[in-house]
Design an enzyme around this catalytic site. Structure first.
Site, PDB file in Angstrom:
ATOM      1  N   CYS A 110     -20.733  29.743  -1.012  1.00 22.32           N
ATOM      2  CA  CYS A 110     -21.786  29.570  -2.017  1.00 22.32           C
ATOM      3  C   CYS A 110     -21.518  30.394  -3.269  1.00 22.32           C
ATOM      4  CB  CYS A 110     -23.143  29.921  -1.417  1.00 22.32           C
ATOM      5  SG  CYS A 110     -23.568  28.824  -0.056  1.00 22.32           S
ATOM      6  N   CYS A 155     -37.462  28.525   1.491  1.00 22.21           N
ATOM      7  CA  CYS A 155     -36.095  28.012   1.360  1.00 22.21           C
ATOM      8  C   CYS A 155     -35.878  27.435  -0.029  1.00 22.21           C
ATOM      9  CB  CYS A 155     -35.847  26.906   2.385  1.00 22.21           C
ATOM     10  SG  CYS A 155     -36.223  27.385   4.076  1.00 22.21           S
ATOM     11  N   LYS A 199     -34.424  28.983  -5.773  1.00 20.19           N
ATOM     12  CA  LYS A 199     -35.691  28.451  -5.265  1.00 20.19           C
ATOM     13  C   LYS A 199     -36.085  27.185  -6.019  1.00 20.19           C
ATOM     14  CE  LYS A 199     -39.245  28.110  -2.845  1.00 20.19           C
ATOM     15  NZ  LYS A 199     -38.895  26.693  -2.918  1.00 20.19           N
ATOM     16  N   HIS A 215     -29.585  24.450  -4.898  1.00 22.09           N
ATOM     17  CA  HIS A 215     -28.323  25.170  -4.756  1.00 22.09           C
ATOM     18  C   HIS A 215     -27.138  24.225  -4.637  1.00 22.09           C
ATOM     19  CE1 HIS A 215     -25.410  28.081  -3.764  1.00 22.09           C
ATOM     20  NE2 HIS A 215     -25.639  28.226  -2.467  1.00 22.09           N
TER      21      HIS A 215
END
Lengths: 485, 401
Positions: B88, B214, B343, B347
């Site tokens: 990531c 998440c 958030k 992502h």
């Protein structure tokens, strides 16, 4: 002296109340009401006969060196693999030596006792000193069938030895008969059977007394000489009849546990024998009779050594360690009886690569890591360079088994995102007593019951089912340690 | 002895696509969107670029391997294009490649671009691909990202003797604060104003993380063009130039996953990378000196422990700082996730690190409307985390005027 040196049992934690089955399927076959009393033991979604045999084997090995047995015989009619020796998986999982003999015994419900006789004879021949025998079954009946009601899952294991035996092997008698009461073709998933009346009247009523008489005659014994008589027959009325015909006091007949576990197939007489050993006294004579494609009768006499055997997880412990399976549908999905959906995430493929598995064979199947000879740090998976930053020694490792170590939960979660047939997927980081840590799946537990710091112990379980290739992949999971009286 | 990268590289221009469910766009389209803005901002021509680094991750359902997809999409004239991937943190890794190329004197203008398209997976969460290799699948838990990070919460709660309700309150505040910022951002994916109560009551994903703990899953791209400070000063006014103060990456050594010293309430790589970054940038007191941050808030609890790992909050005190509004945009502390963070942006793996840098760069240049601006920022930090708490790679970037 040859005979049984140790034993262990395993009954899966979940119990399905038979009323639940009847509520769902009684409309199709109202006659199954006759079988709807009590509950049946149901293997968890991640269990099969191999994992249950390993669990029983671990309970049997408690207090003994894993490297002691010279072989392992595994009996089951529901082997996960037709080719690839199932006993070989068990041998690796139990951390046995490489130079051991192994064999699968299958094809008949009497295969448990046959495996035991073969082990007794191997030890008796002097070729082997210790043999492990595991019997385990997880049979399926079709939805709405009597078998669905009657069958239960369970396993037992015995260490057969030429020394320190708690039950001396005194004799046997076998009958082989192509009496086809139950049958399952090579590609069939579900058990089929012929008419009950014929099975009872011609099968049990003829074969069991004939076998018992054969043994009594061969050993010049009377049925009264036995403190405990074990035979596998799930028909309640027929058992009464058989007791009468055999002339055996019903008090001396070992409980079949049909209402608590169900008919465990090849494991049935074996689990009953483990149960009998739990309250046997020195001098007791025990008779075990199996049934299925004929019968084996085996005769043991309990020795003084039984008082020295370390307390172990046997039938009593497992009968108390139970949790209700809340729905019948869960049972159907866990056993892959009906189609179910785990979403697109569940469709992602994870191909099995045998050469990789072979390289990590002991780590995957035996939960064997490494321990640094320089600094003593246990580590999993096995490492070549020590993970202790203060040490960092290279190629100074020795094998270190985590399978028999307890651990404490450091962190945990219950994950609803994982494609699972038992959501949430519970897992966490655990710290082993004596060192070492890893992140592993938890099983046989509820999220609500978990706490950081709680004790867990490893259990051999199904990790993944590679559906496209028909491969069951195994690994270890953590199970909360419970004190059950 | 090497002294690091401080003030050796300037960010000349940046671009960032709108993040979201870009059903009608390929990764290549998103790259064009980010690159178009980026090169216009830099004020140079494409032919002046000398090298490019591309960050991407889930190439299996995306652009495929190598640097070629970026070269073809942007029609880069036979440039050296290198695809980098560090989980990531891949976007930050691309930025690092470009910065090191300029700092080394190998080229005057280098492009970093990150792009990812997650929405073609067909399901929520990150794709269930064996990202750590087949043996990881065989030898460890069957984890997902939320489940792996959720464990920070159970360990944290146990260590500091908090009830899960208390911890969830602080976690909910983290998400709420980011949504407050994201609402104002036209490029964000999730722009709903959610209440703390909604956050706490959202459906459980991985205990104790609910849906609103998440980050989103989305498509997006971001890009940066970097050059030498001398060239930057020849092209732009001094107040329009943002300098790289530090670039640090730390990868797990296996210690956290296999050795017993780490207790699971922090991320060791963040702690170590942060210290190195502060040393490189010459920062002595991060809580006082850092003006604002974009951190890897893949989950609310990740942001919470990151505040401690970055030495902004003391160990065990992040919940208190969070609930006191210390990380709010206008809270008078160190504003965190000024754009809404992962958030609200979601992502898209390869893009996220560069998206964070884009936000900090834009804030340093005071490009946003007053309502979502940080006042007089001096030093900005980005934190990009790849992997899971016990096995990861962390990238820290510090920017300043």
């Amino acid at each position: 002296m040859i005979g049984i040196r140790s034993y262990g049992a395993y009954i899966p934690r979940y119990r399905l109340n038979r009323k639940k089955i009847f509520e769902n399927m009684g409309w199709l076959n109202s006659a199954t009401a006759a079988h709807s009393r009590g509950e049946k033991a149901v293997a968890n979604f991640d269990e099969d006969p191999v994992t249950m045999a390993v669990a029983a084997g671990m309970n049997c090995n408690n207090g003994f060196e894993r490297t002691e047995p010279d072989g392992v015989y595994f009996a089951s009619t529901t082997l996960p693999y037709k080719e690839r020796q199932n006993a070989g998986i068990i041998a690796t999982a139990l951390g046995m030596r490489e130079n051991v003999r192994s064999a699968d015994f299958t094809g008949a419900l009497k295969s448990g006792t046959t495996a035991m006789l073969s082990a007794l004879e191997a030890v008796g021949s002097g070729e082997m000193k210790n043999m492990l025998v595991c019997a385990s079954d997880c049979r399926l009946g079709k939805m709405g069938s009597p078998q669905e009601m009657i069958f239960g899952d369970g396993a037992a294991a015995f260490l057969i030895s030429d020394h320190d035996v708690i039950a001396e092997y005194k004799g046997s008698y076998s009958i082989t008969s192509d009496f086809v009461d139950h049958f399952r073709g090579s590609f069939e998933k579900f058990d089929r059977q012929w008419e009950d009346r014929w099975i009872r009247d011609i099968g049990y009523e003829d074969l069991i007394p004939k076998t018992v008489e054969g043994l009594l005659k061969k050993n010049a014994l009377k049925i009264d000489d036995f403190a405990k008589v074990i035979y596998a027959c799930h028909y309640t009325g027929e058992r009464k009849k058989l007791n009468k015909n055999l002339g055996v006091d019903p008090e001396k007949v070992q409980d079949i546990m049909l209402g608590e576990i169900g008919d465990m197939g090849a494991a049935q007489p074996m689990v009953m024998l483990a149960g009998a050993l739990e309250d046997a006294k020195p001098g007791d004579k025990i008779l075990v009779v199996s049934f299925g494609s004929g019968c084996d009768a085996i005769y043991f006499e309990i020795t003084d050594k039984i008082n020295d055997l370390k307390k172990r997880k046997g039938v009593i412990w497992h009968l108390a360690n139970k949790a209700e399976l809340d729905t019948y549908a869960k049972y159907l999905v866990w056993r892959n009886i009906i189609p179910f959906e785990t979403g697109l995430r569940g469709e992602e493929d994870s191909p099995t690569r045998w050469s990789m598995i072979w390289r990590y064979n002991k780590a995957i199947y035996g939960f064997c890591g490494s321990k640094c000879k320089k600094c003593g740090t246990p580590q999993f998976p096995p490492q070549r360079i020590c993970v202790n930053p203060e040490c960092g020694a290279r190629d100074e490792m020795e094998e270190y088994y985590f399978s028999d170590k307890t651990a404490k939960i450091a962190s945990y979660t219950g994950d609803n995102l994982v494609a699972s047939i038992n959501p949430p997927q519970i897992y966490g980081n655990i710290l082993f007593e004596g060192g070492g840590k890893t992140m592993m799946d938890f099983t046989d537990c509820d999220l609500e019951s978990l706490k950081v710091g709680m004790s867990v112990a490893p259990a051999f379980r199904i990790k993944y089912y590679d559906e496209r290739r028909g491969i069951v992949r195994y690994f270890w999971k953590a199970v909360p340690v419970k004190e059950v009286e | 002895m090497a002294k690091g990268i401080k003030d050796k590289v300037a960010v000349l221009g940046m671009g960032c696509s709108r993040f979201g469910e870009r059903w009608d766009m390929e990764s290549e389209d998103l790259m064009i969107e980010a690159f178009t803005e980026c090169i216009a901002d830099a004020g140079i021509e494409k032919k002046q670029l000398e090298a490019c680094w591309l960050g991407s991750y889930f190439i299996e359902i995306n652009i495929g391997k190598a640097g070629i997809p970026a070269a073809v999409a942007l029609k880069l004239p036979f440039l050296p294009v290198t695809r980098v991937e560090n989980k990531c943190a891949s976007g930050s890794e691309a930025f690092r490649g470009a910065c090191y190329a300029v700092a080394s004197g190998a080229c005057d203008f280098a492009l970093a671009i990150g792009a990812e398209k997650l929405k073609d997976a067909g399901y929520g969460g990150l794709p269930a691909i064996a990202v750590d290799g087949q043996m990881e699948v065989m030898l460890h838990a069957d984890w997902t990202a939320p489940g792996a990070f959720a464990q920070l919460a159970s360990a944290y709660q146990a260590k500091y003797g908090m009830s899960m309700e208390q911890l969830k309150e602080a976690m909910a505040y983290v998400s709420w604060k980011s949504h407050q910022n994201g609402v104002m951002n036209p490029r964000a994916h999730l722009r709903r104003d959610v209440t703390k109560e909604q956050i706490i009551k959202s459906p459980m994903i991985a205990y104790p993380l609910g849906l609103f703990d998440c980050c989103g899953v989305s498509d997006g791209a971001a890009a940066a063009i970097v050059t030498t400070p001398e060239i930057a000063r020849s092209l732009k006014k001094d107040e329009e130039i943002v300098y790289v103060k530090s670039l640090q990456i730390a990868c797990s050594s296996g210690e956290e996953a296999m050795y017993t010293d780490w207790d699971g309430t922090s991320v060791m790589s963040t702690t170590l990378a942060a210290q190195r970054a502060y040393d490189e940038a010459g920062i002595k007191n991060p809580r006082e000196e850092i003006s604002m941050m974009e951190v890897h808030d893949c989950f609310s609890i990740t942001e919470l422990v990151t505040m401690e790992d970055l030495q902004i909050s003391q160990r065990g005190k992040a919940p208190e700082d969070i609930l006191n509004g210390f990380y709010d945009l206008k809270g008078g502390g160190v504003p965190c996730q000024t754009d809404g963070g992962l958030k609200c942006f979601g992502h898209p793996i390869g893009a996220s690190g560069l998206r964070m840098i884009y936000e900090m760069y834009s804030q340093l240049l005071q490009r946003w409307p007053e309502e979502r601006s940080v006042k007089d920022p001096r030093l900005a930090l980005t934190h990009n985390l790849g992997g899971i708490p016990n096995r990861n790679v962390v990238s820290l970037v510090i920017l300043g005027k």
